[in-house]
Design a protein around this motif. Structure first.
Motif, PDB file in Angstrom:
ATOM      1  N   UNK A 192       0.889  -1.190   0.035  1.00 52.73           N
ATOM      2  CA  UNK A 192      -0.103  -0.044  -0.254  1.00 52.73           C
ATOM      3  C   UNK A 192       0.763   1.066  -0.085  1.00 52.73           C
ATOM      4  N   UNK A 193       2.127   1.162  -0.469  1.00 57.82           N
ATOM      5  CA  UNK A 193       3.015   2.148  -0.549  1.00 57.82           C
ATOM      6  C   UNK A 193       2.475   3.304  -1.464  1.00 57.82           C
ATOM      7  N   UNK A 194       2.676   4.702  -1.093  1.00 61.65           N
ATOM      8  CA  UNK A 194       2.316   5.759  -1.795  1.00 61.65           C
ATOM      9  C   UNK A 194       3.035   5.816  -3.220  1.00 61.65           C
ATOM     10  N   UNK A 195       4.308   5.326  -3.437  1.00 57.44           N
ATOM     11  CA  UNK A 195       4.738   4.935  -4.805  1.00 57.44           C
ATOM     12  C   UNK A 195       4.414   3.794  -5.405  1.00 57.44           C
ATOM     13  N   UNK A 196       3.849   4.195  -6.547  1.00 60.16           N
ATOM     14  CA  UNK A 196       2.838   3.119  -7.150  1.00 60.16           C
ATOM     15  C   UNK A 196       3.778   1.911  -7.723  1.00 60.16           C
ATOM     16  N   UNK A 197       5.128   2.265  -8.030  1.00 63.49           N
ATOM     17  CA  UNK A 197       6.057   1.497  -8.628  1.00 63.49           C
ATOM     18  C   UNK A 197       6.640   0.479  -7.388  1.00 63.49           C
ATOM     19  N   UNK A 198       6.775   0.879  -6.301  1.00 63.68           N
ATOM     20  CA  UNK A 198       6.791   0.100  -5.136  1.00 63.68           C
ATOM     21  C   UNK A 198       5.911  -0.755  -4.792  1.00 63.68           C
ATOM     22  N   UNK A 199       4.617  -0.138  -4.757  1.00 63.78           N
ATOM     23  CA  UNK A 199       3.327  -0.910  -4.262  1.00 63.78           C
ATOM     24  C   UNK A 199       3.217  -2.280  -5.362  1.00 63.78           C
ATOM     25  N   UNK A 200       3.493  -2.084  -6.755  1.00 66.27           N
ATOM     26  CA  UNK A 200       3.591  -2.812  -7.909  1.00 66.27           C
ATOM     27  C   UNK A 200       4.455  -4.062  -7.459  1.00 66.27           C
ATOM     28  N   UNK A 201       5.654  -3.661  -7.316  1.00 69.53           N
ATOM     29  CA  UNK A 201       6.654  -4.611  -7.008  1.00 69.53           C
ATOM     30  C   UNK A 201       6.523  -5.287  -5.906  1.00 69.53           C
ATOM     31  N   UNK A 202       5.956  -4.798  -4.759  1.00 65.87           N
ATOM     32  CA  UNK A 202       5.683  -5.612  -3.420  1.00 65.87           C
ATOM     33  C   UNK A 202       4.510  -6.678  -3.703  1.00 65.87           C
ATOM     34  N   UNK A 203       3.670  -6.165  -4.639  1.00 66.72           N
ATOM     35  CA  UNK A 203       2.399  -7.149  -4.752  1.00 66.72           C
ATOM     36  C   UNK A 203       2.858  -8.297  -5.549  1.00 66.72           C
ATOM     37  N   UNK A 204       3.800  -8.166  -6.607  1.00 72.74           N
ATOM     38  CA  UNK A 204       4.456  -9.119  -7.594  1.00 72.74           C
ATOM     39  C   UNK A 204       5.288 -10.121  -6.501  1.00 72.74           C
ATOM     40  N   UNK A 205       6.115  -9.622  -5.447  1.00 67.02           N
ATOM     41  CA  UNK A 205       6.860 -10.408  -4.629  1.00 67.02           C
ATOM     42  C   UNK A 205       5.637 -11.232  -3.632  1.00 67.02           C
ATOM     43  N   UNK A 206       4.911 -10.650  -3.393  1.00 64.55           N
ATOM     44  CA  UNK A 206       3.858 -11.093  -2.366  1.00 64.55           C
ATOM     45  C   UNK A 206       3.282 -12.453  -3.003  1.00 64.55           C
ATOM     46  N   UNK A 207       2.838 -12.111  -4.415  1.00 64.80           N
ATOM     47  CA  UNK A 207       2.171 -13.306  -5.302  1.00 64.80           C
ATOM     48  C   UNK A 207       3.320 -14.424  -5.464  1.00 64.80           C
ATOM     49  N   UNK A 208       4.523 -14.035  -5.637  1.00 68.68           N
ATOM     50  CA  UNK A 208       5.470 -15.174  -5.738  1.00 68.68           C
ATOM     51  C   UNK A 208       5.722 -16.142  -4.561  1.00 68.68           C
ATOM     52  N   UNK A 209       5.669 -15.189  -3.272  1.00 67.95           N
ATOM     53  CA  UNK A 209       5.647 -16.099  -2.197  1.00 67.95           C
ATOM     54  C   UNK A 209       4.793 -17.007  -1.884  1.00 67.95           C
ATOM     55  N   UNK A 210       3.536 -16.495  -2.156  1.00 69.35           N
ATOM     56  CA  UNK A 210       2.182 -17.371  -2.173  1.00 69.35           C
ATOM     57  C   UNK A 210       2.454 -18.584  -3.135  1.00 69.35           C
TER      58      UNK A 210
END
Length: 223
Positions: free
Chosen positions: A31-49
């Motif tokens: 939920x980071x304010x920087x959209x690029x950071x948020x997108x990368x975090x979401x991709x990493x989270x999906x990879x972890x799952x």
């Protein structure tokens, strides 16, 4: 040579445990304010799952070979002390590293798989140490006692306690065949699986602003 099924199962347990810190570190960035950071975090989270889903194993696998051996009080004390020794160095460069206290009643005796016991308690102790370190607590306690015909091994900390919304759904959520969308910690999910495998009961003893304690209950072995 170790049985290949057991080797893979051990690797899966370890991977799921190690991913806990990565999941927690990534979750708040989604939920980071920087959209690029948020997108990368979401991709990493999906990879972890995805990796955790791959590592899911049937804990009732018929090929699981029991390796339960007897352990007296000194042997259990050695296991708990080793956990403290392994975790403490992670925090030795910080002023807020936790103090580990280990106590085992002299009449404790049980029969269990020592590797499974170690992994289970290690995951709980890592979570407790992280809670202490992050919220300026001071102590993680590991102690074993005999009570009402069972052996109780407790991992407790003086951290901030668990949020109410997590406590309300703690075990039902982590006990699903696949990880919940909200991810509350693969270390605890691994501990639950190992407890089932050992025929033990893992439950939340208490959680408050003064700390959290999980208790592992195993059948007593008569002396």
């Amino acid at each position: 040579m170790d049985h290949p099924i057991l080797t893979m199962r051990s690797a899966a347990h370890d991977i799921r445990g190690y991913l806990a810190s990565a999941a927690l570190a990534t979750e708040h960035l989604s939920t980071h304010a920087d959209a690029q950071v948020a997108r990368r975090a979401a991709r990493i989270a999906r990879a972890i799952d995805h990796v955790v889903n791959i590592c899911q194993t049937d804990l009732a696998d018929a090929e699981r070979t029991p390796t339960a051996t007897p352990h007296d009080a000194p042997a259990i004390h050695a296991v708990l002390e080793q956990i403290g020794v392994l975790i403490a160095p992670q925090f030795e460069d910080r002023f807020d590293h936790p103090l580990f206290k280990v106590s085992v009643a002299p009449d404790v005796a049980l029969r269990c798989d020592q590797t499974a016991l170690f992994r289970l308690l290690y995951n709980l102790a890592v979570n407790a140490a992280n809670a202490v370190r992050s919220h300026k607590g001071s102590t993680v306690s590991l102690h074993a006692r005999r009570e009402r015909g069972d052996i109780h091994i407790t991992v407790a900390d003086d951290g901030p306690g668990l949020p109410a919304h997590i406590i309300d759904h703690l075990f039902p959520r982590i006990d699903r065949p696949s990880p919940p969308a909200g991810r509350i910690g693969y270390g605890l999910m691994t501990a639950v699986g190992l407890a089932k495998e050992m025929g033990a009961d893992l439950h939340l003893q208490h959680s408050s602003p003064d700390g959290t304690a999980f208790s592992l209950v195993l059948p007593d072995t008569p002396r």
